[in-house]
Design a protein around this motif. Structure first.
Motif, PDB file in Angstrom:
ATOM      1  N   ASP A   1       0.825  -1.212   0.000  1.00  0.00           N
ATOM      2  CA  ASP A   1       0.000   0.000   0.000  1.00  0.00           C
ATOM      3  C   ASP A   1       0.858   1.261   0.000  1.00  0.00           C
ATOM      4  OD1 ASP A   1      -2.437  -1.226  -0.173  1.00  0.00           O
ATOM      5  OD2 ASP A   1      -2.829  -1.232   1.991  1.00  0.00           O
TER       6      ASP A   1
ATOM      7  N   CYS B   1      -8.122   6.789  -1.099  1.00  0.00           N
ATOM      8  CA  CYS B   1      -9.432   6.272  -1.531  1.00  0.00           C
ATOM      9  C   CYS B   1      -9.387   5.895  -3.007  1.00  0.00           C
ATOM     10  CB  CYS B   1     -10.507   7.330  -1.275  1.00  0.00           C
ATOM     11  SG  CYS B   1     -12.185   6.780  -1.649  1.00  0.00           S
ATOM     12  N   LYS B   2      -8.768   6.742  -3.825  1.00  0.00           N
ATOM     13  CA  LYS B   2      -8.661   6.464  -5.260  1.00  0.00           C
ATOM     14  C   LYS B   2      -7.806   5.225  -5.520  1.00  0.00           C
ATOM     15  CE  LYS B   2      -7.920   9.808  -8.150  1.00  0.00           C
ATOM     16  NZ  LYS B   2      -7.371  11.024  -8.812  1.00  0.00           N
TER      17      LYS B   2
ATOM     18  N   ASN C   1      -7.685   2.655  -3.561  1.00  0.00           N
ATOM     19  CA  ASN C   1      -8.310   1.519  -2.858  1.00  0.00           C
ATOM     20  C   ASN C   1      -7.495   1.068  -1.647  1.00  0.00           C
ATOM     21  OD1 ASN C   1     -10.542   1.260  -4.667  1.00  0.00           O
ATOM     22  ND2 ASN C   1      -9.162   0.273  -6.145  1.00  0.00           N
TER      23      ASN C   1
ATOM     24  N   SER D   1      -7.429   0.947   2.294  1.00  0.00           N
ATOM     25  CA  SER D   1      -8.363   1.069   3.414  1.00  0.00           C
ATOM     26  C   SER D   1      -7.682   1.760   4.597  1.00  0.00           C
ATOM     27  CB  SER D   1      -8.869  -0.313   3.840  1.00  0.00           C
ATOM     28  OG  SER D   1      -7.784  -1.117   4.262  1.00  0.00           O
TER      29      SER D   1
END
Length: 406
Positions: free
Chosen positions: A222, A343-344, A346, A348
């Motif tokens: 991430d 958010c764009k 994905n 969390s």
């Protein structure tokens, strides 16, 4: 041998007014100590046989009252020691005299602390105390805190805690409020605004609060989504958010306020060297090629502002207050952009600049890096401890560890 207490006129010392000081004299087993009473008398008006003022002594009634007061007080102290079979000397009896208390209200002490902090430029700390004052004032039904610290006992703190809990405050917030109030109480003790034995924090333990926070780190996958995201078509603030997050992650989890205060002087021989705003500890970490590219992208703006990142401007933000307000404002904007970007992508969870700090530690830990370099404390207890650990290792060890970030 019986302990004797008397008040004597110390005629061997003559004061500027021509009188000699009255001294409390305590004698025991050949040992003796004397203590000035802050009162003087002309030796010609003193009876050295009875240690009393003569009948013709000016202010005789007042002086006799003072003599009786001190003799009674110290004879009482000695009697208590003897009944309890406690060891004592004339010196320890005098040393146990209670501190003189200069009455100050809670309101006065808070305002004094806040004013002093602002004067020396500690704006962030001043705001922390101001916040503590405002919360305590709300608990006092928005009335000024015009009462002494003796009112703040363990029962008062219990009620204050219940009041905060009823308003949905978490343990971390309540711990902060209590620790700040304890610091103010200690300041009041030091300034003699309240007696030391009145300190309620001897009974009320702040350790009751659970201050462990959930881990806020992202996985390496991430983190790389944010680092590698194509933000060329996004706003300047979105690109700044991405760059600050990436730079923090690559440079030892440097905090936002420290990023904001970086100048070209902080780059020395290919390394980032700075003192933390929070703890003032010295930090030295390698500047990777990717981190240096981020710095270079703001080179033109840096020439004008004097700072590596377009957050502060030396021409506009000159006072500690102006700097604090600007950093606070931009940090909020950057975090808003990071949440949108996450958010764009994905991702969390809530992503902020602070998450980059936690992610730095977690990614290295999972890569098998020496725990002493990164320290569990980064995400669980004291961030200061982590910086101490980092500073204790050789540059080569830190450099090798940080190869695991990308």
């Amino acid at each position: 041998m019986k302990t004797s207490v008397s008040v004597v006129c110390y005629r061997y010392k003559v004061l500027a007014n021509g009188e000699s000081p009255l001294m409390l004299r305590i004698s025991k087993e050949g040992r003796r100590t004397m203590k000035s009473l802050g009162v003087s008398v002309d030796p010609k008006f003193w009876n050295f046989d009875t240690n009393q003022p003569k009948p013709n002594c000016p202010n005789r009634a007042l002086i006799r009252q003072i003599v009786l007061k001190y003799e009674t007080e110290y004879n009482g102290k000695i009697l208590t020691k003897e009944i309890n079979e406690e060891e004592f000397t004339p010196q320890t009896i005098v040393a146990e005299q209670k501190e003189r208390i200069k009455v100050q209200t809670v309101e006065e002490v808070y305002k004094t602390i806040i004013a002093e902090l602002k004067e020396r430029g500690s704006v962030g700390t001043a705001y922390a105390y101001l916040n503590s004052y405002n919360v305590l004032k709300s608990f006092n039904r928005d009335k000024p805190l015009n009462f002494t610290f003796s009112r703040i006992d363990a029962d008062y703190l219990e009620r204050f805690e219940e009041w905060m809990r009823a308003r949905g405050n978490k343990d971390t917030s309540m711990s902060f409020q209590m620790r700040t109030l304890r610091a103010v109480f200690n300041r009041a003790i030091k300034s003699k605004a309240v007696a030391r034995e009145k300190n309620p924090f001897a009974d009320y333990k702040i350790s009751r609060f659970n201050t462990r926070t959930p881990k806020r780190a992202l996985s390496k996958a991430d983190v790389m989504k944010i680092v590698d995201a194509d933000c060329t078509a996004e706003s300047d603030f979105c690109r700044l958010a991405q760059n600050v997050f990436t730079f923090s992650y690559l440079c030892g989890g440097i905090s936002f306020v420290d990023v904001a205060n970086l100048t070209p002087d902080n780059i020395i021989d290919g390394r980032l060297s700075y003192n933390r705003q929070k703890t003032h500890g010295a930090i030295h970490v390698p500047l990777s090629e990717r981190a240096m590219r981020i710095v270079d992208s703001y080179a033109e703006a840096c020439e004008r502002s004097g700072y590596l990142f377009p957050i502060l401007d030396s021409r506009r933000h000159t006072t500690p207050m102006q700097k604090r307000n600007r950093v606070h404002k931009v940090c909020h904007q950057v975090n808003t952009e990071l949440r949108r970007l996450a958010c764009k992508l994905n991702i969390s969870g809530v992503v902020t600049t602070y998450v980059a700090r936690h992610s730095f530690a977690t990614v290295l830990k999972k890569s098998g890096v020496n725990i002493g370099i990164i320290s569990e404390a980064l995400g669980h207890h004291s961030l200061k401890t982590t910086q101490i650990y980092l500073g204790a290792f050789e540059n080569s060890q830190i450099d090798a560890a940080m190869q695991n970030l990308l």
